[in-house]
Design an enzyme around this catalytic site. Structure first.
Site, mmCIF file in Angstrom:
data_model
loop_
_atom_site.group_PDB
_atom_site.id
_atom_site.type_symbol
_atom_site.label_atom_id
_atom_site.label_comp_id
_atom_site.label_asym_id
_atom_site.label_seq_id
_atom_site.Cartn_x
_atom_site.Cartn_y
_atom_site.Cartn_z
ATOM 1 N N ARG A 331 0.801 -1.227 0.000
ATOM 2 C CA ARG A 331 0.000 0.000 0.000
ATOM 3 C C ARG A 331 0.833 1.275 0.000
ATOM 4 O O ARG A 331 0.529 2.215 -0.724
ATOM 5 C CB ARG A 331 -0.914 -0.011 1.218
ATOM 6 C CG ARG A 331 -1.975 -1.067 1.080
ATOM 7 C CD ARG A 331 -2.879 -1.124 2.280
ATOM 8 N NE ARG A 331 -3.967 -2.069 1.994
ATOM 9 C CZ ARG A 331 -4.888 -2.418 2.870
ATOM 10 N NH1 ARG A 331 -4.871 -1.909 4.096
ATOM 11 N NH2 ARG A 331 -5.832 -3.262 2.540
ATOM 12 N N GLU A 425 -6.401 -2.096 16.363
ATOM 13 C CA GLU A 425 -5.776 -0.925 15.753
ATOM 14 C C GLU A 425 -5.336 0.090 16.806
ATOM 15 O O GLU A 425 -4.432 0.891 16.567
ATOM 16 C CB GLU A 425 -6.739 -0.266 14.750
ATOM 17 C CG GLU A 425 -6.082 0.809 13.895
ATOM 18 C CD GLU A 425 -7.030 1.450 12.881
ATOM 19 O OE1 GLU A 425 -8.169 0.971 12.729
ATOM 20 O OE2 GLU A 425 -6.622 2.446 12.243
ATOM 21 N N LEU A 441 -7.922 -7.252 10.147
ATOM 22 C CA LEU A 441 -8.950 -8.138 10.692
ATOM 23 C C LEU A 441 -8.276 -9.253 11.462
ATOM 24 O O LEU A 441 -8.692 -9.653 12.544
ATOM 25 C CB LEU A 441 -9.810 -8.702 9.556
ATOM 26 C CG LEU A 441 -10.517 -7.675 8.672
ATOM 27 C CD1 LEU A 441 -11.412 -8.369 7.650
ATOM 28 C CD2 LEU A 441 -11.349 -6.722 9.501
#
Lengths: 636, 258
Positions: A331, A425, A441
């Site tokens: 990413r 998170e 997840l």
């Protein structure tokens, strides 16, 4: 200087967790009911923790600011969840998942934590299937997988484009079962606004009832925060409107260290900004990059329609720069490449956007196959933009999505404040400087189902914390401080709305603490954020009363915290004189424009201690790599 | 790129608490056609706040149509005029210049209004507590591939499980029935092997609580399916009814206490 003890167990990497589980203390089944535990947040990490601790026999009180635990933002995760099952026989293993995650995080995460994460990943899939989570299946009835960025194996389990929803509903169902049994007491629409610390240990929380406005206090033997990330500091992000840093930030101000706040993930495939009044950004699942090709024109300022740009005038820049990973590059790298193209004036028709094109995939596999895989995502795109992605390429651009930084925790997921645990998170622990797709997840559920149930027992059995009365002096004092804070917000009655200041903060963060940072910009950002904070506390306008349902007041409290966090993020980015993962400092790059780490000086976690408003002390936790070699991350 | 603006007349429901008397309030707005419906309300609230007035309370969170938090009745239709989307996914380009828009909360006896457009849907959670789960603890479960589930069965379970719990089905129903919501969860587990052991007790427990909470009966108008943002099928209601009757026939007495 405080010595941060990560409490990583000794022994070989692959045996650490097994040995640790054997060596730590247990709470006898009959004694578990004598312990009260508070869980704040009911996303994947919080719901799975609350349910599992309830099953074990602890008395759990779970809190959410939502109207129901099922609304937590985990629900919006689209693509999938990783696990090292190797069902595809393509060479996956626990070690490979560990290695990919460590490398994906640009060697800025703890080996032991990440290995444990990879190890329990397989249990998560088993658990979710047993709960009735309808994962995608092959024709033979076995589970299907797909690929995600930063990996060369297919290890991502998914439920169409709604994996987060299905996993959260699974955890929510387990939670509901415990609520029905009376082992979890659920408190909806109550927002944690402070942590209560007694004798250096977390002893409870202060909440605001979002319907009545009442300030209440709750005490317990231990407090777990599973309150998500802080990407909304950018105002525009893919996070839900109500995602906020308040629980974690208030705990930070009560002594919990905040680690690596500058590690933020800018997700490459989001819908571009459409206008001034936009409230949030929408993510298009990374899974689209399995079949979509990312490109821009080779020419600067090209205003032609995509269909009019011939093949040889297109720059498939990810395939060109990173041939082995191509469109599935991680990413951070994909986002930065999109920014480079736009900075080079090659964005779509002069806009901040690049193409994600499915034409080749549709020609190769047929429209039906593409529809089966991504139908709901294509529909979502069309709903929002009014354009049909089967006919014209999607327009995408990076947007703030996830925050790898968070409250510092040790191997047991306990912060430096004894009795305060942080999951999902909200902690900093597993993703280093960049998180791979489909790993959030995994981490949320690993922490909640399979780590905290063991490690919290060790704390309770060895520290034997006492429970204080929720109306004792420290609780009353904390509640009174919150009442004063609220009254203060309502008394300013200035000229600027909360959103207006939040948007200004977001712009500073995006421009100077976003995808590319430099010392000069960061110093300027710190100054500007301080000014915004001044503006907020002197001239903000918050309407309504404290003792009522007041959404304006809710937002005001959250923005007050973002203004402080934003400054710390900029400070952390300024102090980290290297580029790694999502933290890209323009001064530190290779001649090819790749991130240039400084392993000699920065192979550590920066954990910030709050001294007073606008002043912090930076502590270090050195990261030692005994199993992997620190290499330059290459996806070429 | 110049934004295309449209002017609208809003009739917004204001109600200062569950027992207060509510009324429509008029507002004129000018908004970009690319904005979402909720962004239009954000702008309205920003201007109300600027003038020291109480903003309109409405709920939303993900703004991607998946969390189920938002839910407004727009010109008489839950989630507005476009099928298969939640309120947050509705964009202003679907409205015309000068149009009047009526905005109301989801109305049902079991969903009391908290303030303005926000309602209390905790009754849905209460139904779930009654049996919306497979009774397995964490750990000690078989390998995920130990049970093969045919692709079409998994897809059928998924279609039911896609419910976002927004309550539009209840708001759309003239009887304020929750049958679509309850049957979606019942069906997810009724078609999957994991749900079989508790299949017939689950349906009875959940229906019992649903009835107690003041939701109405189903009279087969299918308004729920028509307004459901996720397209949950009324076939689930038929399946639930079948299971419910079967459960009654199968055993004379099923222990309904938890």
């Amino acid at each position: 200087m405080v010595k941060l003890d990560s409490k990583i167990p000794s022994g070989p990497l692959a045996e650490k967790w097994t040995n640790h589980k054997f060596n730590i203390k247990l709470v006898n089944p009959a004694n578990k009911r004598k312990y009260d535990i508070i869980v704040v947040g009911t996303g994947l990490a919080g719901a799975s923790a609350a349910a599992t601790l309830g099953e074990l026999g602890y008395n759990v009180s779970a809190f959410t600011f939502h109207d129901s635990p099922r609304r937590a933002h985990s629900i919006a995760a689209q693509g999938g969840i990783n696990a090292a099952k190797n069902y595809q026989n393509d060479g996956d293993s626990v070690y490979r998942l560990f290695y990919d995650t460590i490398k994906g995080g640009d060697f800025r995460a703890r080996e032991a934590n990440v290995y444990r994460l990879a190890e329990v990943s397989n249990n998560i899939i088993d658990q979710c299937v047993a709960q009735g989570v309808p994962f995608a299946r092959e024709y033979g009835g076995l589970l299907d997988n797909r690929s995600f960025g930063g990996a060369q194996v297919s290890r991502t389990f998914y439920a169409r484009g709604q994996t987060g929803q299905q996993l959260l509903l699974g955890a929510y169902s387990a939670l509901n079962r415990q609520i029905a049994k009376g082992k979890v007491k659920m408190y909806n629409r109550k927002e944690m606004v402070d942590l209560v610390v007694v004798d250096g240990k977390a002893a409870g929380i202060v909440t605001r009832d979002l319907v009545s406005g009442e300030i209440e206090t709750y005490s317990a033997h231990a407090v777990i925060l599973a309150t998500g990330g802080y990407a909304n500091v950018f105002f525009l992000s893919t996070n839900a409107m109500n995602c906020n840093v308040t629980a974690g930030w208030r705990a930070h101000k009560k002594g919990a260290f905040f680690a690596n706040p500058c590690y933020t993930q800018i997700h490459p495939t989001c819908l571009p900004v459409h206008g001034e009044h936009q409230s949030k950004l929408t993510l298009m699942s990374e899974s689209l990059r399995n079949d979509g090709r990312v490109w821009v024109s080779k020419l600067k300022g090209d205003m032609r329609n995509p269909g009019d740009i011939p093949e040889n005038e297109r720059d498939y820049y990810l395939e060109r720069k990173y041939p082995s990973f191509g469109n599935l590059s991680p990413r951070d790298i994909s986002s930065r490449s999109a920014k480079e193209a736009v900075d080079d004036e090659r964005g779509v028709k002069g806009q901040e956007a690049v193409y994600l094109d499915f034409e080749d995939a549709i020609n190769r596999l047929g429209k039906k196959a593409i529809e089966e895989k991504y139908g709901n995502l294509f529909e979502m795109y069309e709903t929002i933009t009014g354009e049909n992605p089967y006919q014209v390429p999607m327009k995408i651009y990076p947007a703030p999505h996830y925050t790898m930084g968070g409250l510092w925790v040790d191997y047991n997921l306990m912060s430096n404040l004894p009795g305060l645990f942080v999951l999902g998170e909200a902690n900093f622990s597993d993703h280093g400087a960049n998180r791979l797709g489909a790993s959030a997840l995994m981490q949320g559920l690993a922490d909640g189902y399979f780590v905290i149930p063991y490690t919290i027992g060790n704390y309770l059995a060895s520290d034997k914390p006492e429970k204080h009365a929720a109306n004792s002096a420290p609780f009353k004092e904390a509640a009174n401080q919150i009442k004063d804070f609220t009254a203060n917000l309502l008394s300013i009655q200035g000229k600027h709305t909360v959103d207006e200041i939040h948007k200004k903060l977001g712009r500073v963060m995006w421009n100077q603490v976003g995808m590319a940072r430099n010392a000069e910009g960061l110093k300027a950002a710190i100054k500007e954020i301080k000014e915004l904070k001044e503006l907020f506390w002197n001239d903000v306008k918050v309407v309504g009363k404290a003792e009522e349902l007041n959404q304006n007041l809710e937002r005001a409290g959250r923005v007050a915290d973002y203004l402080e966090l934003g400054e710390l993020m900029a400070l952390d980015a300024l102090e980290r004189n290297e580029s790694c993962g999502g933290h890209f400092r323009e001064e530190y790059q290779t001649p090819e424009g790749e991130a240039l780490r400084d392993d000699e000086n920065y192979t550590h976690v920066a954990a910030w201690q709050f001294d007073k408003a606008g002043a912090w002390t930076r502590h270090k936790e050195e990261l030692t790599f005994e199993n992997v070699e620190l290499s330059t991350r290459s996806y070429k | 790129m110049a934004e295309k603006m449209i002017n609208l007349k809003l009739k917004v429901w204001r109600q200062n608490g569950p027992k207060a008397v509510g009324a429509f309030e008029d507002h004129d707005v000018s908004v970009s056609a690319d904005s979402s419906f909720l962004e239009m309300l954000d702008e309205l609230n920003d201007s109300l706040e600027r003038n020291g007035k109480d903003p309109v309370v409405f709920e939303s969170d993900c703004r991607e149509g998946i969390c189920g938090t938002c839910g407004l009745v727009i010109n008489g239709q839950p989630h507005g005029p476009i099928p298969k989307i939640a309120t947050c996914q509705l964009h202003m380009r679907h409205f015309t210049e000068g149009q009047t828009i009526w905005i109301e909360p989801f109305r049902a006896k079991a969903f009391p209004v908290l303030k303005d457009l926000a309602v209390d849907r905790s009754a849905f959670d209460t139904i779930m507590h009654a049996g919306g789960y497979v009774s397995v603890n964490t750990g000690g479960v078989p390998d995920a591939n130990a049970i093969a589930i045919p692709k079409d069965v998994a897809a059928e379970a998924f279609d039911a499980a896609a419910c976002i719990g927004c309550g539009a089905c209840v708001a759309a129903c003239k009887n304020a029935s929750a049958m679509l919501f309850v049957s979606a969860k019942v069906s997810q587990f009724a078609v999957l092997p994991q749900g079989q052991p508790e299949r017939y007790t689950r349906v009875q427990k959940m229906v019992k609580v649903m009835d107690e909470l003041g939701f109405g009966s189903c009279t087969n108008t299918y308004a729920c399916e028509a307004e459901c943002p996720k397209g949950i099928s009324v076939k689930n209601i038929a399946r639930m009814n079948k299971d419910y009757i079967k459960a009654k026939v199968k055993t004379e007495k099923i222990e309904l206490e938890a």
